[in-house]
Design a protein around this motif. Sequence first.
Motif, mmCIF file in Angstrom:
data_model
loop_
_atom_site.group_PDB
_atom_site.id
_atom_site.type_symbol
_atom_site.label_atom_id
_atom_site.label_comp_id
_atom_site.label_asym_id
_atom_site.label_seq_id
_atom_site.Cartn_x
_atom_site.Cartn_y
_atom_site.Cartn_z
ATOM 1 N N ASN A 165 0.848 -1.177 0.000
ATOM 2 C CA ASN A 165 0.000 0.000 0.000
ATOM 3 C C ASN A 165 0.892 1.237 0.000
ATOM 4 O O ASN A 165 1.615 1.482 0.959
ATOM 5 C CB ASN A 165 -0.894 -0.041 1.238
ATOM 6 N N ILE A 166 0.872 2.015 -1.086
ATOM 7 C CA ILE A 166 1.719 3.200 -1.197
ATOM 8 C C ILE A 166 0.816 4.419 -1.244
ATOM 9 O O ILE A 166 0.007 4.561 -2.154
ATOM 10 C CB ILE A 166 2.587 3.101 -2.474
ATOM 11 N N ASP A 167 0.934 5.277 -0.222
ATOM 12 C CA ASP A 167 0.115 6.489 -0.136
ATOM 13 C C ASP A 167 -1.375 6.183 -0.239
ATOM 14 O O ASP A 167 -2.119 6.865 -0.917
ATOM 15 C CB ASP A 167 0.487 7.478 -1.250
ATOM 16 N N GLY A 168 -1.803 5.106 0.425
ATOM 17 C CA GLY A 168 -3.216 4.793 0.476
ATOM 18 C C GLY A 168 -3.741 3.922 -0.638
ATOM 19 O O GLY A 168 -4.873 3.458 -0.580
ATOM 20 N N ASN A 169 -2.935 3.669 -1.695
ATOM 21 C CA ASN A 169 -3.413 2.838 -2.799
ATOM 22 C C ASN A 169 -2.593 1.570 -2.888
ATOM 23 O O ASN A 169 -1.377 1.599 -2.746
ATOM 24 C CB ASN A 169 -3.290 3.591 -4.131
ATOM 25 N N ASN A 170 -3.293 0.448 -3.179
ATOM 26 C CA ASN A 170 -2.572 -0.814 -3.340
ATOM 27 C C ASN A 170 -2.013 -0.900 -4.742
ATOM 28 O O ASN A 170 -2.759 -0.871 -5.711
ATOM 29 C CB ASN A 170 -3.530 -1.996 -3.149
ATOM 30 N N THR A 171 -0.668 -0.994 -4.847
ATOM 31 C CA THR A 171 -0.067 -1.212 -6.166
ATOM 32 C C THR A 171 1.176 -2.070 -5.979
ATOM 33 O O THR A 171 1.579 -2.351 -4.864
ATOM 34 C CB THR A 171 0.406 0.084 -6.845
ATOM 35 N N VAL A 172 1.799 -2.423 -7.129
ATOM 36 C CA VAL A 172 3.096 -3.080 -7.057
ATOM 37 C C VAL A 172 4.152 -1.976 -7.049
ATOM 38 O O VAL A 172 4.098 -1.045 -7.841
ATOM 39 C CB VAL A 172 3.318 -4.065 -8.229
ATOM 40 N N ALA A 173 5.116 -2.121 -6.149
ATOM 41 C CA ALA A 173 6.098 -1.053 -5.942
ATOM 42 C C ALA A 173 6.977 -0.822 -7.169
ATOM 43 O O ALA A 173 7.472 0.287 -7.385
ATOM 44 C CB ALA A 173 6.979 -1.377 -4.737
ATOM 45 N N CYS A 174 7.169 -1.858 -8.008
ATOM 46 C CA CYS A 174 8.069 -1.691 -9.141
ATOM 47 C C CYS A 174 7.448 -0.900 -10.277
ATOM 48 O O CYS A 174 8.146 -0.481 -11.194
ATOM 49 C CB CYS A 174 8.514 -3.047 -9.658
ATOM 50 N N LEU A 175 6.112 -0.696 -10.248
ATOM 51 C CA LEU A 175 5.465 0.072 -11.310
ATOM 52 C C LEU A 175 4.978 1.421 -10.834
ATOM 53 O O LEU A 175 4.370 2.155 -11.602
ATOM 54 C CB LEU A 175 4.252 -0.702 -11.862
ATOM 55 N N LYS A 176 5.236 1.757 -9.574
ATOM 56 C CA LYS A 176 4.699 3.004 -9.041
ATOM 57 C C LYS A 176 5.813 4.032 -8.967
ATOM 58 O O LYS A 176 6.740 3.882 -8.183
ATOM 59 C CB LYS A 176 4.114 2.732 -7.651
ATOM 60 N N PRO A 177 5.764 5.101 -9.794
ATOM 61 C CA PRO A 177 6.812 6.118 -9.699
ATOM 62 C C PRO A 177 6.667 6.911 -8.398
ATOM 63 O O PRO A 177 5.564 7.124 -7.894
ATOM 64 C CB PRO A 177 6.561 7.029 -10.903
ATOM 65 N N VAL A 178 7.819 7.333 -7.878
ATOM 66 C CA VAL A 178 7.814 8.111 -6.647
ATOM 67 C C VAL A 178 7.277 9.504 -6.948
ATOM 68 O O VAL A 178 7.650 10.124 -7.942
ATOM 69 C CB VAL A 178 9.244 8.213 -6.067
ATOM 70 N N ASP A 179 6.386 9.993 -6.113
ATOM 71 C CA ASP A 179 5.847 11.344 -6.247
ATOM 72 C C ASP A 179 6.960 12.328 -5.925
ATOM 73 O O ASP A 179 7.425 12.403 -4.798
ATOM 74 C CB ASP A 179 4.676 11.495 -5.270
ATOM 75 N N ALA A 180 7.421 13.108 -6.910
ATOM 76 C CA ALA A 180 8.627 13.921 -6.746
ATOM 77 C C ALA A 180 8.428 15.134 -5.839
ATOM 78 O O ALA A 180 9.389 15.842 -5.553
ATOM 79 C CB ALA A 180 9.132 14.386 -8.108
ATOM 80 N N ASP A 181 7.224 15.343 -5.357
ATOM 81 C CA ASP A 181 6.970 16.474 -4.463
ATOM 82 C C ASP A 181 7.616 16.207 -3.108
ATOM 83 O O ASP A 181 7.181 15.341 -2.354
ATOM 84 C CB ASP A 181 5.446 16.634 -4.308
ATOM 85 N N THR A 182 8.703 16.955 -2.809
ATOM 86 C CA THR A 182 9.453 16.640 -1.595
ATOM 87 C C THR A 182 8.833 17.247 -0.347
ATOM 88 O O THR A 182 9.287 16.996 0.765
ATOM 89 C CB THR A 182 10.902 17.145 -1.709
ATOM 90 N N SER A 183 7.771 18.053 -0.497
ATOM 91 C CA SER A 183 7.189 18.654 0.698
ATOM 92 C C SER A 183 6.299 17.659 1.441
ATOM 93 O O SER A 183 6.014 17.847 2.618
ATOM 94 C CB SER A 183 6.374 19.886 0.316
ATOM 95 N N LYS A 184 5.857 16.595 0.727
ATOM 96 C CA LYS A 184 4.975 15.612 1.380
ATOM 97 C C LYS A 184 5.729 14.316 1.581
ATOM 98 O O LYS A 184 6.496 13.905 0.726
ATOM 99 C CB LYS A 184 3.745 15.341 0.508
ATOM 100 N N ALA A 185 5.444 13.630 2.696
ATOM 101 C CA ALA A 185 6.061 12.324 2.942
ATOM 102 C C ALA A 185 5.221 11.252 2.258
ATOM 103 O O ALA A 185 4.006 11.375 2.155
ATOM 104 C CB ALA A 185 6.127 12.065 4.437
#
Lengths: 293, 91
Positions: A122-142
Motif C-alpha cells: 500500500n503506497i500512499d493509500g493505494n494498493n499497487t506493485v512497488a516496481c510500477l509506481k513512480p515516486v511522487d517527486a513532491d518533496t514537501s509531502k512524505a
Amino acid sequence: MKWIKDGGAKVATFLKGDEKRLDKNFPALKDHPKAREHAAQAAKLSAAVPEKAPTKTKKFEIYRWNPEQPHRKPFLQSFFVDLSTCGPMVLDVLQKIKAEQDSTLCYRRSCREGICGSCSMNIDGNNTVACLKPVDADTSKATMITPLPHMFVVKDLVVDLTNFYHQHKLIEPWLKLKKPSPAEGREYLQSPSDRKKLDGLYECILCACCSAACPAYCWNSEAFLGPAVLIHACRWVADSRDDFTKERIQALTEDEYKMYRCRTIKNCTATCPKSLDPARAISTMRTHYHNNI
Amino acid sequence: MASRPKLSGLQKQVLGLYRGFLRAARLKAPEERSQIESIVSVEFRKNVEAVDRKNFLYIEYLLRRGKKQLEQLKSVDTIKLSTLEVGQKPQ
C-alpha cells in the motif's frame, strides 16, 4: 619537425607543473593534443553536474513490525532518501534504503517490471506493485508505505497470502477436457475471436492488490473468493478450449459466498496495477449464469 | 471438581493447536512421538512465560505459524521433528 614542437610542449608543461595534466589517468591518450582538449572539456562538464543537480530529499514513512521483538508495537519509521541518486520507482527507493540505511527492512520483490506480483504493498493509500509506481517527486509531502491492508503481517511489508493462494487453487485454474486430447505434438485449437475473449482476464499477476482493497473480501476472507480469484475463474470460464464451463459456473454459484458476496464496490478496478477490470468480469459471469440456467 | 476458569477464544485456539500437535504426534513412530511431544510442550511452555497475555498481535502470529507447521507435520512424508539451537552472535 613535430618532435621539436612536442618536446617544447613537454618542457613547458614540466615547467608549469602538474595542475593542467587532466589526462593523468588515461595513459593511452598521453601526448595526443586533441584528446587532451577533449578530456579537459569533459572533466569540466562532469565536475559541474553535482552542483547543477539539486539534492531532492524525500521523506518515506515505512511500516515496521518485527515478530522477533514482539514487545514492540508496529510503528512507522521515517527514512530520508535523495531522489536524484535513486531510480524512479518506489521499489528502487526501498532497495536503496535496504542497501544503505537499514538492511533489516523486509519486503518481497522479484521481477522489478510488474509481472510477478511479489512487491504488492500500500503506497500512499493505494494498493499497487512497488516496481510500477513512480515516486511522487513532491518533496514537501512524505510518502507512506504500508503492507496490504486487512492482511496478516509476517514481518514489515511482507503479508501472509496463504489463504489467497489456497482460494486460487480452489477454482482449479487449469485446462480440463472431456474430449480426447489432440494428437502427439498438436495444439488445442482456438480461433482468434475466442482468444480475444481472454484479453483483460489472463493478464492478472495475482498480486492481491484488488482482494486487499475489496471491503467484501475484508468482511469474509475465508468464504468469499475475492476479485483476483474471480477474474481467474472468469478466464477459465471464458476459455473456449475448456470443456467444464458449466461445472465451473456451478461450483461458483452453488452457495452464496464464493461469488455472490460481490457488491460491485469496484475498489478492485480502481486499484489494479495492471489496469484490469475484475468487477466487469464478475458481472459478466453473473449474467452468463442467469442467462444460461 | 473445582470450577474451571472460563477460557477466552484465543486461549481455546492455542489449546486446540496444542491438541492438534499431540494428535499428529500419535500417528508417528513411538520414539519420534515422544520427541515431538517434548519439543512441542517445551515451545508452548516457553511462550506462556515469555509472551504477554494482551499481546494479541504476536499471539495470532504464533498461532498462524504453528498452524502452518502442524500442516507440514501432519503430512505422511514427515517422519520426525528436530530443533537446532542457533548460538548468539559474538558482540
